[in-house]
Design an enzyme around this catalytic site. Structure first.
Site, PDB file in Angstrom:
ATOM      1  N   HIS A  96      21.204  18.772-130.914  1.00 36.35           N
ATOM      2  CA  HIS A  96      19.863  18.723-131.506  1.00 36.35           C
ATOM      3  C   HIS A  96      19.507  20.100-132.062  1.00 36.35           C
ATOM      4  O   HIS A  96      19.895  21.131-131.510  1.00 36.35           O
ATOM      5  CB  HIS A  96      18.838  18.294-130.456  1.00 36.35           C
ATOM      6  CG  HIS A  96      17.511  17.936-131.028  1.00 36.35           C
ATOM      7  ND1 HIS A  96      16.584  18.887-131.397  1.00 36.35           N
ATOM      8  CD2 HIS A  96      16.952  16.732-131.320  1.00 36.35           C
ATOM      9  CE1 HIS A  96      15.509  18.288-131.883  1.00 36.35           C
ATOM     10  NE2 HIS A  96      15.704  16.977-131.849  1.00 36.35           N
ATOM     11  N   GLU A 168      19.146  14.872-138.929  1.00 38.46           N
ATOM     12  CA  GLU A 168      17.802  15.392-138.709  1.00 38.46           C
ATOM     13  C   GLU A 168      17.580  16.611-139.602  1.00 38.46           C
ATOM     14  O   GLU A 168      18.044  17.704-139.277  1.00 38.46           O
ATOM     15  CB  GLU A 168      17.576  15.740-137.238  1.00 38.46           C
ATOM     16  CG  GLU A 168      18.705  16.484-136.545  1.00 38.46           C
ATOM     17  CD  GLU A 168      18.254  17.188-135.278  1.00 38.46           C
ATOM     18  OE1 GLU A 168      17.231  16.796-134.711  1.00 38.46           O
ATOM     19  OE2 GLU A 168      18.924  18.159-134.884  1.00 38.46           O
TER      20      GLU A 168
END
EC number: 5.3.1.1
Length: 253
Positions: A96, A168
């Site tokens: 992430h 993302e």
């Protein structure tokens, strides 16, 4: 036809009371989302509690991170892949942007974690994406290729049949900004194309989620794109009605 997959990343939010309320709301409507894979990824300390609150078989459990080391040992503060498995996790988020930016995780670190997860029977949700500066300077494709190539070098392309990818755009996380559906689709198609150069069959099967301020009011348009296979949801996953609405949008595709 790929099955859509929506996962909620709760990040460092929640306590027993709020989790109980949230999961009660999710359980009440979990059967309304159609043929969609759904998972939630609570903070590690609440994984077991969340699992016990979830209605069996409807919503899967995932971790937000795990140790790079493949075996348990003297690694203070870490959570091993085997521990995640032991409390019922099927998935683990790796790479992430917050882990990369705040904790300095490198592409090589993340690749090693993906290998550990796969070897332990967990499905990694591998996050890739560019910053606004990288996008505006024309580095988007090279940055994402580098992130993917590190993992491919570590585990091989065939293993990607058991990997979920989450695109993302870093500039759209927690900012309220969202890539347009076409912008997101273009990057998803690029990711699939990069994998297809090595194994077209695997590329066609890989679930590629979009993560970047997905809300009930933009989920349908995003999920209608041919290479967007669901979402990795941050803030909206902390509200049962919003998260279910996003899952329902996936189920309508």
């Amino acid at each position: 036809m790929r099955q859509l997959f929506v996962a909620g990343n709760w990040k460092m939010h929640g306590d027993k009371a709020s989790i109980k309320t949230l999961v009660t709301g999710l359980n009440a409507k979990a059967d309304s989302v159609g043929d969609v894979l759904v998972a939630v990824c609570p903070p590690a300390i609440y994984l077991d509690y969340t699992k016990n609150c979830l209605m069996a078989g409807e919503i899967a459990l995932g971790g937000q991170n795990m140790a790079i080391e493949p075996v348990q040992g003297a690694y203070t503060g870490e959570t091993s892949a085997s521990m995640l498995k032991d409390v019922g996790c099927q998935y683990v988020i790796l790479g992430h942007s917050e882990r990369r930016a705040i904790y300095g995780e490198t592409d090589q670190d993340i690749a090693a974690k993906v290998k550990t997860a796969l070897d332990s029977g967990l499905t990694p949700i591998l996050c890739v994406g560019e910053t606004l500066e990288e996008r505006e300077s024309g580095q988007l494709e090279s940055v994402i290729s580098q992130q993917l190539d590190a993992v491919i070098s570590e585990v091989g392309i065939d293993q990607f049949a058991d990997v979920v990818i989450a695109y993302e755009p870093v500039w759209a996380i927690g900012t309220g900004k969202t890539a347009s559906a076409q912008q997101a689709q273009d990057v998803h198609a690029f990711i699939r194309g990069q994998l297809a150069k090595l194994n077209p069959s695997v590329a066609e099967k890989v679930i590629i989620q979009y993560g970047g301020s997905v809300k009930p009011n933009n989920a349908s348009e995003l999920f209608s794109q041919p290479d967007i296979d669901g979402g990795l949801i941050g803030g909206a996953s902390l509200n049962a009605d919003d998260f279910i609405a996003i899952c329902q949008a996936a189920g309508e595709q």
